[in-house]
Every structure is written in C-alpha cells, then in structure tokens.
Motif scaffolding. Sequence first.
Motif, PDB file in Angstrom:
ATOM      1  N   LEU A  97      39.516  48.374  36.805  1.00 44.38           N
ATOM      2  CA  LEU A  97      39.271  46.945  36.968  1.00 44.38           C
ATOM      3  C   LEU A  97      39.288  46.539  38.441  1.00 44.38           C
ATOM      4  N   LYS A  98      40.203  47.131  39.222  1.00 44.83           N
ATOM      5  CA  LYS A  98      40.257  46.838  40.659  1.00 44.83           C
ATOM      6  C   LYS A  98      39.011  47.347  41.373  1.00 44.83           C
ATOM      7  N   GLU A  99      38.520  48.539  40.980  1.00 45.23           N
ATOM      8  CA  GLU A  99      37.298  49.076  41.594  1.00 45.23           C
ATOM      9  C   GLU A  99      36.092  48.192  41.273  1.00 45.23           C
ATOM     10  N   LEU A 100      35.985  47.733  40.036  1.00 46.70           N
ATOM     11  CA  LEU A 100      34.876  46.860  39.668  1.00 46.70           C
ATOM     12  C   LEU A 100      34.950  45.521  40.405  1.00 46.70           C
ATOM     13  N   ALA A 101      36.161  44.994  40.577  1.00 49.92           N
ATOM     14  CA  ALA A 101      36.318  43.729  41.302  1.00 49.92           C
ATOM     15  C   ALA A 101      35.940  43.891  42.776  1.00 49.92           C
ATOM     16  N   ALA A 102      36.314  45.033  43.401  1.00 52.52           N
ATOM     17  CA  ALA A 102      35.949  45.273  44.797  1.00 52.52           C
ATOM     18  C   ALA A 102      34.432  45.412  44.948  1.00 52.52           C
ATOM     19  N   ALA A 103      33.790  46.090  43.990  1.00 52.08           N
ATOM     20  CA  ALA A 103      32.326  46.227  44.047  1.00 52.08           C
ATOM     21  C   ALA A 103      31.643  44.877  43.874  1.00 52.08           C
ATOM     22  N   ALA A 104      32.162  44.037  42.988  1.00 54.14           N
ATOM     23  CA  ALA A 104      31.585  42.702  42.803  1.00 54.14           C
ATOM     24  C   ALA A 104      31.758  41.841  44.047  1.00 54.14           C
ATOM     25  N   ASP A 105      32.920  41.959  44.716  1.00 55.73           N
ATOM     26  CA  ASP A 105      33.132  41.213  45.965  1.00 55.73           C
ATOM     27  C   ASP A 105      32.176  41.674  47.055  1.00 55.73           C
TER      28      ASP A 105
END
Length: 203
Positions: A97-105
């Motif tokens: 979830l943290k990796e997906l949030a960083a990619a979205a940012d």
Amino acid sequence: MSAGPSSVKKAWWKWKALRFPWRRKWLVGFDLTGNTFWEFRDQIAIGRMRRIVHYANEVHYADVKVAPQWMQWLRHTRSEPPSINEQQLDEIRQVQLKELAAAADARWASKASAIHGPSKNNPLIAGRLNGGEGSQIQVFKNAVVKPVKLPTPKVEPQLSEQILELKEQSLEDVPASPWKEIKTGKGKEQQPEAWTPKLAKRR
C-alpha cells in the motif's frame, strides 16, 4: 519485516498456553514484535474473560505498536486471536500500500499544475504567451478599432412639458419634514425642551 521470536521462546509460550485448572492466566498468542497477549477470568463478572497485553522488554514504551487485529481481540470485538500468517500478510499488504501511494504521488507531481498557470517550458504555450504565431496578443495588436457613434435620443416638446409638470406636482405633494420644526442650537444640535414635573393625583 521484523524477525520472529526464537524457538526457546516459542516452546516456553506453548507451555504457558496450556490451560491447567491451577493457572490464573494463560497465554493466547504473540505478535511479530514480541508482545504477548494473555487471558484470565474476571473475578467481578463471572463467566467473562479479561484480556491483557505484555509488551516486549527490548522495546521502549514510546515505540510500542499493537497490530489492529490484536486491538480488536483486546476490545472483545474479535473472538479468535489472529494467527502469525495473518499478521505477516497484513504487513505485506501495508508495504504494498505504501509503494502504491508513493507511485501515485509521483504521477500526480509529474502532471502540470492548474493552480500555478501554464508552464513556460512548453514551446507552444511560451510562443502564445510572448505574442508569437497563433497567440491572442498578436491578434489584438493587428486589430483596428473603429469608434461607433450612438444615435442621440429625440424627445418631443409636448412630452418634455408633461414631464416637467409631473415633476412639479410630485414636489408639491411631498409633505414637509417634521425635523424642521425641532429647535437647534448654535452648532445645529438638537436642544431638548426644559422638563417641569407635574403634581400627581392622589388615589
């Protein structure tokens, strides 16, 4: 992901998990950070089990973290304690979830911002801003503005006389202002009249 407890600790916890009748409390499970969760009978409410957690000795009290699954178990919103496999899968889910949030940012930061206006690095937008080909500034510079004369309204003499008569009648109908009768002093300030008390009648 943090390392799990040693085999000696696991064997000791297995022994503590056996529910002998002489034991006051017994072990229910542990999490991946070394916290242990215990259960014992409530002396006030008969038939109810109380649940507590013992934090790991290696971790400072300010750094203690309890998993959401164990918090549900402690608050009696969950009947069965979570397994080790469930806790490991939850940690993997949090990392993903943290990796997906960083990619979205990162994707959001790469897009042009509509708040700060168009970017001058774009040659098409920069040419339009500087008055190049196809810009609105160049079109307005080459345009010729001609003055437009508006026709003056014509009023007939009979209508003008009627309008003047209506104005005079309306001024005559206006009542006089009651404020003109009020006495004023030198500085055009209202002066109150002197008050004299009257004799009151006896009842």
